[in-house]
Design an enzyme around this catalytic site. Structure first.
Site, PDB file in Angstrom:
ATOM      1  N   HIS A 362      36.290  34.107  34.233  1.00  0.00           N
ATOM      2  CA  HIS A 362      36.334  35.335  35.036  1.00  0.00           C
ATOM      3  C   HIS A 362      35.665  36.520  34.357  1.00  0.00           C
ATOM      4  O   HIS A 362      35.805  37.642  34.842  1.00  0.00           O
ATOM      5  CB  HIS A 362      37.786  35.712  35.350  1.00  0.00           C
ATOM      6  CG  HIS A 362      38.409  34.888  36.424  1.00  0.00           C
ATOM      7  ND1 HIS A 362      38.244  35.144  37.773  1.00  0.00           N
ATOM      8  CD2 HIS A 362      39.211  33.798  36.361  1.00  0.00           C
ATOM      9  CE1 HIS A 362      38.921  34.262  38.485  1.00  0.00           C
ATOM     10  NE2 HIS A 362      39.516  33.428  37.650  1.00  0.00           N
ATOM     11  N   LYS A 550      40.821  50.383  41.490  1.00  0.00           N
ATOM     12  CA  LYS A 550      40.692  49.155  40.712  1.00  0.00           C
ATOM     13  C   LYS A 550      41.275  49.394  39.332  1.00  0.00           C
ATOM     14  O   LYS A 550      41.579  50.524  38.958  1.00  0.00           O
ATOM     15  CB  LYS A 550      39.234  48.706  40.604  1.00  0.00           C
ATOM     16  CG  LYS A 550      38.280  49.784  40.061  1.00  0.00           C
ATOM     17  CD  LYS A 550      36.857  49.283  39.985  1.00  0.00           C
ATOM     18  CE  LYS A 550      36.244  49.072  41.353  1.00  0.00           C
ATOM     19  NZ  LYS A 550      35.890  47.678  41.614  1.00  0.00           N
ATOM     20  N   ARG A 551      41.451  48.328  38.584  1.00  0.00           N
ATOM     21  CA  ARG A 551      41.942  48.439  37.215  1.00  0.00           C
ATOM     22  C   ARG A 551      41.060  49.405  36.435  1.00  0.00           C
ATOM     23  O   ARG A 551      39.839  49.415  36.593  1.00  0.00           O
ATOM     24  CB  ARG A 551      41.937  47.047  36.570  1.00  0.00           C
ATOM     25  CG  ARG A 551      42.411  46.972  35.158  1.00  0.00           C
ATOM     26  CD  ARG A 551      42.612  45.508  34.756  1.00  0.00           C
ATOM     27  NE  ARG A 551      41.423  44.703  34.969  1.00  0.00           N
ATOM     28  CZ  ARG A 551      40.470  44.531  34.045  1.00  0.00           C
ATOM     29  NH1 ARG A 551      40.561  45.114  32.870  1.00  0.00           N
ATOM     30  NH2 ARG A 551      39.432  43.752  34.308  1.00  0.00           N
ATOM     31  N   LYS A 556      34.064  49.552  34.357  1.00  0.00           N
ATOM     32  CA  LYS A 556      34.144  49.826  35.795  1.00  0.00           C
ATOM     33  C   LYS A 556      33.696  51.247  36.124  1.00  0.00           C
ATOM     34  O   LYS A 556      33.522  51.596  37.280  1.00  0.00           O
ATOM     35  CB  LYS A 556      35.565  49.560  36.298  1.00  0.00           C
ATOM     36  CG  LYS A 556      35.979  48.083  36.172  1.00  0.00           C
ATOM     37  CD  LYS A 556      37.399  47.850  36.645  1.00  0.00           C
ATOM     38  CE  LYS A 556      37.835  46.401  36.451  1.00  0.00           C
ATOM     39  NZ  LYS A 556      37.193  45.477  37.396  1.00  0.00           N
ATOM     40  N   THR A 658      36.972  41.623  43.885  1.00  0.00           N
ATOM     41  CA  THR A 658      37.471  41.227  45.206  1.00  0.00           C
ATOM     42  C   THR A 658      37.791  42.454  46.052  1.00  0.00           C
ATOM     43  O   THR A 658      37.790  42.381  47.272  1.00  0.00           O
ATOM     44  CB  THR A 658      38.730  40.342  45.092  1.00  0.00           C
ATOM     45  OG1 THR A 658      39.708  40.996  44.275  1.00  0.00           O
ATOM     46  CG2 THR A 658      38.384  38.983  44.493  1.00  0.00           C
ATOM     47  N   LYS A 662      37.385  43.394  50.249  1.00  0.00           N
ATOM     48  CA  LYS A 662      38.413  43.976  51.128  1.00  0.00           C
ATOM     49  C   LYS A 662      37.896  45.243  51.788  1.00  0.00           C
ATOM     50  O   LYS A 662      38.141  45.485  52.975  1.00  0.00           O
ATOM     51  CB  LYS A 662      39.676  44.265  50.324  1.00  0.00           C
ATOM     52  CG  LYS A 662      40.327  43.026  49.732  1.00  0.00           C
ATOM     53  CD  LYS A 662      41.315  43.375  48.624  1.00  0.00           C
ATOM     54  CE  LYS A 662      41.688  42.149  47.807  1.00  0.00           C
ATOM     55  NZ  LYS A 662      42.417  42.468  46.574  1.00  0.00           N
TER      56      LYS A 662
END
Length: 818
Positions: A362, A550-551, A556, A658, A662
């Site tokens: 991942h 998100k985390r 990110k 993911t 969504k």
């Protein structure tokens, strides 16, 4: 779908069961019950209705000896169960009316349910989606994990800073969990290994004087959509085999009296304990071994009960998927069980193991490719370490034969190197399949991160692009859009998301596009109501909802988003001419408890929000909000309300994502880099229906390798960026140096790292241009609605049903029950 397979809603029976459970909990009726008691009664009533189906499904799989997939994961971010189960059973309308007759509001009952705190982010949410798709596709499967008492943590914001509080989600006992005490197993830690002759020229190994922990399974039903299949998630709770020491307690040695009990309970107490120190590392790897060993013992017990004692047929009966490196210790543990407990020789055991395990990678981040100190393994798992040594010895012999004299390659690929056990290497050696989770991610694995392995075993590597379940993330989360889809396409899109492609015929239908816009506005108002209720903050639903949830991790690049907000605020504050729509920028994220810099970014977001939201110059033009304690139930409100989906990770760093999927299926337009699944999203929606910026993964790699990147040179020539960045240290947001480390990490580098390792500053101008372009496009409402439609219509590829069908056919070789 045959009528026989679908469970029909029985109103009278449902009312009777809910009344029964209300009486059991209150001694009276609904008037005596609080919201939690009502929730439990409704949930237990549903459990009563599905119980026979759940039992019969397990029995059918066993009686027919169907091959089964076992999904081992440290995380299952399940969210709330009641509403999702009602949707998948098709009981929604019937339950609402039945409960209304009883004086019960279903929405209030749903709100009383806590999120099952069994996961952190994308990894756990993916696992939850996969289990739901497995059930909906009628595939024989079971998930295995840990029944954490406190899960991740409940995020509280105090003075703009993240504070972690325990999330005791199961304090009142989860009505969806069934304790299976008769299926408990014993997991053994430590001890010392003895070897005795087996009388056949070999040795029989035993581990003695171990620390024993009892693993008790709790089962949760996974209800498939419109089918009689009910899958199972089995979670292990740890208790001490010795338990409470009454003699020590009576001797007034109270701490030692509960020492064994506490040490065992720690294994299932918290998800991802802080592992920045040695004790945290020990707990983490003990957790991984605990649930891996317990799950394998359960699998072997089940296999022998239905297939006999000859274990050579295990690969034909079971496929075990390792969700990232956390359960990889299962590989040597299965070897131990087969050899030490079942009496198999090495060759026979290895033949079984190497045909049973498959591994999903991942990440491309080095720190996420787990490795553990050798000394830790020797102490905690002496026999397991012996087995890893032998696996590595045999693998090194193979490498030496294939690549004689290439010591650098041997060292690079060794499972044991530099005093560490490299779990990803162990997984690749022992697994028959190694998959990435997006097209770009898999190519990076094959050509860069795991290039040596791909060259050695190219047949093992494959891609399985992630997906999400449309049942939770569209039908349940967005009832307005779901109703429109039902009207246009029929309900079959809920099973076959590729049906959404048919929406493309409405691209020029102004009436349809206007309905889409109305639904989006209603969802924005729902989010505004939620924020007002939970935070006391008023949002304007007529502004552009620009969302990044998100985390929290530096790659990110929430920091890039914040710097852009600061830039826009400075323009407004200084009265500079700027063309931008009224925008509400929404963040939601949790930072790992030991991740200091991520916590600083959360603090910065709050300080920026305080200043921007109080500035008259920004009123009705720019608002910043952070939604605390981001979790599944909050996400179900956030995704349908979003208009811009911020997917801005450094290219080549995000495996898949993911959340981007969504957002897409709920009609948000992607603002992002060509990273992870964004590439496939752009392919499916059309490049004209997204806003792409920044360097490609190849450009990132080339710039990093060149050694020429110097952010200070960039700042010398970019006054707007320099002005925005300087606010981190010039007293604008803090006079006590709270954000100096963030500034230094971008400009100079910290802790021996190169400056701006995720190229936030390098991509700033490109990001700003794309963000401005997205804002201008949003102001053209008909065109924006068409872009939203194109994203919805193109999202069919990203159903987890498609992903799971690929796993089932191409990796696991399992078939539908029907």
């Amino acid at each position: 779908m045959s009528e026989v397979r679908v469970l029909k809603f029985n109103t009278a029976l449902f009312k009777e069961r809910v009344s029964y459970w209300l009486d059991r909990s209150t001694g009276g009726d609904v008037n005596d019950a609080d919201e939690r008691q009502v929730y439990e009664a409704v949930s237990r009533g549903i459990m009563d209705l599905i119980w026979d189906r759940w039992r019969d499904c397990e029995k059918d799989i066993a009686d027919r000896k169907l091959k089964k997939a076992y999904y081992l994961s440290a995380e299952f971010l399940m969210g709330r169960a009641l509403g999702n189960n009602l949707v998948n059973l098709g009981f929604g309308e019937g339950a609402v009316e039945a409960l209304k007759d009883m004086g019960i509001d279903l929405n209030s009952a749903e709100d009383a349910e806590p999120d099952a705190a069994l996961g952190n982010g994308g990894l756990g949410r993916l696992a939850a989606c996969f289990l739901e798709s497995l059930a909906s596709l009628d595939l024989p499967a079971r998930g295995y994990g840990i029944r954490y008492r406190y899960g991740m943590f409940r995020q509280k914001i105090v003075d703009g800073c993240q504070i972690e509080e325990p999330d005791d989600w199961n304090a009142n006992q989860d009505p969806w969990s069934v304790r299976r005490g008769n299926r408990r197993v014993t997991v053994r830690f430590g001890g010392h290994v003895t070897a005795n002759s087996d009388g056949k020229g070999g040795y029989q190994y035993r581990t003695e004087n171990t620390e024993d922990v009892i693993a008790i399974p709790y089962d949760m039903p996974i209800v498939g959509w419109d089918t009689d299949t009910v899958g199972t998630l089995r979670l292990w709770e740890a208790v001490s085999a010795k338990g409470f020491d009454l003699q020590l307690f009576n001797d007034m040695d109270y701490v030692r009296a509960v020492e064994n009990e506490n040490r065992a309970n720690d294994l299932s107490r918290v998800l991802y304990p802080n592992d920045s120190g040695p004790t945290g590392k020990i707990l983490r790897i003990r957790q991984q071994y605990f649930f891996s060993s317990a799950s394998l013992q359960d699998i072997l017990r089940e296999y022998k009960a239905h297939h006999g004692t000859s274990l050579s047929g295990l690969p034909k009966a079971a496929a075990i998927q390792l969700n990232d490196t956390h359960p990889v210790i299962a590989i040597p543990e299965l070897m131990r069980l087969l050899m030490d407990e079942e009496g198999l020789g090495w060759e026979e055991a290895w033949e079984i193991v190497s045909q049973t395990f498959a591994y999903t990678n991942h990440t491309v981040l080095a720190e996420a490719l787990e490795k553990w100190p050798v000394d830790l393994f020797r102490t905690e798992f002496p026999r397991i370490f012996q087995i890893i040594e032998e696996i590595n010895r045999r693998f090194m012999a193979q490498l030496m034969a294939n690549f004689p004299g290439n010591q650098e390659k041997h060292h690079r690929m060794s499972i044991l190197a530099d005093g560490m056990v490299k779990m990803a290497h162990l997984a690749i050696v022992a697994s028959f399949s190694v998959n990435g989770v997006a097209a770009l991610h898999t190519e990076i694995l094959k050509n860069d991160v795991l290039a040596d392995w791909n060259a050695l075993w190219p047949q093992k590597f494959n891609n399985k692009t992630n997906g999400v379940t449309q049942r939770r993330w569209l039908r349940k989360a967005n009832p307005g859009l779901s109703s429109l889809l039902d009207e246009c396409l029929g309900a079959e899109w809920t099973r076959d998301l590729s049906k959404l492609q048919e929406l493309k015929s409405h691209a020029q239908d102004s009436s349809f596009l206007n309905r889409l816009e109305t639904i989006k506005l209603e969802n924005k108002q729902r989010l505004a109501d939620y924020v007002k209720k939970t935070q006391g903050i008023v949002l304007n639903p007529n502004t552009l909802f620009d969302v990044q949830i998100k985390r929290l991790h530096e790659y990110k690049r929430q920091l890039l988003n914040v710097l852009s907000v600061i830039h826009d605020w400075q323009c407004l504050h200084n009265g500079e001419a700027v063309s931008m729509p009224p925008r509400t920028v929404i963040f939601g994220a949790k930072a790992a408890s030991g991740y200091r810099r991520a916590k600083q970014i959360i603090h910065l977001i709050h300080r920026v929000a305080d200043l921007v939201n109080a500035d008259p110059a920004a009123k009705d033009k720019l608002q910043v909000i952070f939604v605390p304690d981001y979790r599944v139930s909050a996400a179900e409100i956030l995704f349908p309300a979003a208009e811009i989906s911020q997917q801005i990770s450094t290219a080549g760093k995000e495996a898949s994502g993911t959340g981007n999927m969504k957002f897409m299926m709920n009609g948000a337009v992607t603002l992002g880099t060509m990273d992870g699944a964004n590439i496939e999203i752009v392919r499916e929606a059309g490049a004209e229906n997204a806003f792409i910026f920044g360097m490609s993964s190849e450009e990132v790699d080339a710039l990093r390798k060149s050694g020429l990147y110097d952010p200070r040179t960039l700042l010398d020539t970019n006054a707007p960026l320099r002005r925005a960045l300087s606010t981190l240290v010039d007293g604008t947001f803090s006079t006590s140096g709270d954000f100096r480390e963030l500034y230094d990490s971008l400009v100079y580098g910290t802790e021996g790292n190169s400056p701006d390792p995720y190229f936030v500053l390098q991509d700033f101008d490109s990001y700003q241009q794309a963000r401005n372009a997205a804002g201008q496009a949003w102001e053209n409402r008909p065109e924006w609605n068409r872009m939203a439609l194109s994203n919805i219509a193109g999202s069919g590829h990203f159903s987890s049903d498609r992903t799971i069908a690929e796993y089932a056919q191409e990796i696991w070789d399992i078939n539908s029950r029907h």
